[in-house]
Design a protein around this motif. Structure first.
Motif, PDB file in Angstrom:
ATOM      1  N   LYS A 103       0.748  -1.396  -0.162  1.00 23.68           N
ATOM      2  CA  LYS A 103      -0.395   0.074   0.214  1.00 23.68           C
ATOM      3  C   LYS A 103       1.410   0.907   0.319  1.00 23.68           C
ATOM      4  N   ALA A 104       1.944   1.293   0.541  1.00 21.73           N
ATOM      5  CA  ALA A 104       2.507   2.497   0.884  1.00 21.73           C
ATOM      6  C   ALA A 104       3.247   2.512  -0.132  1.00 21.73           C
ATOM      7  N   GLU A 105       3.609   1.999  -1.143  1.00 23.77           N
ATOM      8  CA  GLU A 105       4.781   1.640  -2.489  1.00 23.77           C
ATOM      9  C   GLU A 105       3.424   2.311  -3.392  1.00 23.77           C
ATOM     10  N   ALA A 106       2.378   1.890  -3.255  1.00 28.85           N
ATOM     11  CA  ALA A 106       1.709   2.135  -4.069  1.00 28.85           C
ATOM     12  C   ALA A 106       0.784   3.815  -4.149  1.00 28.85           C
ATOM     13  N   VAL A 107       0.662   3.826  -3.184  1.00 31.06           N
ATOM     14  CA  VAL A 107       0.748   6.464  -2.423  1.00 31.06           C
ATOM     15  C   VAL A 107       1.787   6.322  -3.254  1.00 31.06           C
ATOM     16  N   MET A 108       3.373   5.832  -3.569  1.00 24.99           N
ATOM     17  CA  MET A 108       4.653   6.812  -3.822  1.00 24.99           C
ATOM     18  C   MET A 108       4.341   6.402  -5.161  1.00 24.99           C
ATOM     19  N   ALA A 109       3.763   5.444  -5.914  1.00 32.48           N
ATOM     20  CA  ALA A 109       3.559   5.763  -7.312  1.00 32.48           C
ATOM     21  C   ALA A 109       2.960   6.534  -7.560  1.00 32.48           C
ATOM     22  N   LEU A 110       1.676   6.578  -6.583  1.00 34.95           N
ATOM     23  CA  LEU A 110       0.500   7.875  -7.078  1.00 34.95           C
ATOM     24  C   LEU A 110       0.595   9.094  -7.126  1.00 34.95           C
ATOM     25  N   THR A 111       1.774   9.132  -6.468  1.00 31.11           N
ATOM     26  CA  THR A 111       2.545  10.582  -6.108  1.00 31.11           C
ATOM     27  C   THR A 111       3.459  11.201  -7.168  1.00 31.11           C
ATOM     28  N   ALA A 112       4.139   9.716  -7.661  1.00 29.09           N
ATOM     29  CA  ALA A 112       5.334  10.275  -8.587  1.00 29.09           C
ATOM     30  C   ALA A 112       4.603  10.374  -9.413  1.00 29.09           C
TER      31      ALA A 112
END
Length: 202
Positions: free
Chosen positions: A156-165
């Motif tokens: 979930k945390a990786e997905a959040v970082m990817a979306l913000t990127a």
């Protein structure tokens, strides 16, 4: 302290309601979102309350859920945020949206509240971020999959970082992931595809 008031809904006004309890009308100030979810006039209602006592007045503020009341209490604990400001915030944002905004450092979303500027929104985030966890933000809607998500927080945390990127704000990313069932074996790519598909139809 008055924990809650239970009676028949007697009147609905722009910023408050009146509850008839054994012939006594209690005026309770509520967020707009509470007014929109009330039963019809004359129907029974239970409102969780917080009482403000001042030299010149005693004012009741009320909410339909204990969670809304808890977030309200957190808000009024922030320096510079009074009960009416807190009520205004909860009139334009749900408790979940507010949690996502706080976790995502999204001061702009909070500052959209009338009477709450960017500086106050930033201070609110600073003072409340350590009092709200990612688990809090997802608790209301994701309790049914908590057991299967034991190892899903990293994904979930990786997905959040990817979306913000990709240019989305953190609060938008949190909201996109809200409601998606995350299993132990799920890969980040799969979760991202579901989130992006959901964002496309929001």
């Amino acid at each position: 302290m008055i924990s809650y008031i239970k009676g028949n809904l007697a009147d609905i006004m722009p910023d408050s309601i009146v509850i008839d309890v054994s012939g006594i009308g209690w005026q309770v100030y509520v967020p707009t979102q509470v007014s929109d979810r009330l039963p019809s006039i004359g129907q029974p209602v239970k409102i969780h309350t917080w009482l403000q006592v001042r030299e010149d007045a005693m004012t009741l503020f009320g909410f339909l859920t204990k969670d809304e009341l808890r977030i309200f209490k957190l808000l009024i604990g922030v320096s510079g945020v009074g009960p009416k400001n807190a009520l205004a915030v909860l009139s334009v944002m749900t408790t979940d949206d507010l949690r996502f905004a706080i976790l995502g450092d999204d001061a702009k979303a909070i500052a959209k509240t009338p009477g709450v500027g960017t500086k106050t929104a930033q201070r609110l985030i600073l003072e409340l971020k350590d009092k709200i966890s990612l688990e809090d933000a997802f608790e209301q809607k994701l309790t049914h999959v908590q057991e299967t998500q034991a190892d899903g927080s990293g994904v979930k945390a990786e997905a959040v970082m990817a979306l913000t990127a990709l240019g989305y704000s953190s609060s938008e990313a949190f909201k996109a992931l809200d409601g998606i069932e995350i299993t132990k074996d799920m890969e980040v790519e799969t979760l991202l595809k579901q989130a992006l598909k959901k964002m496309a139809i929001l």
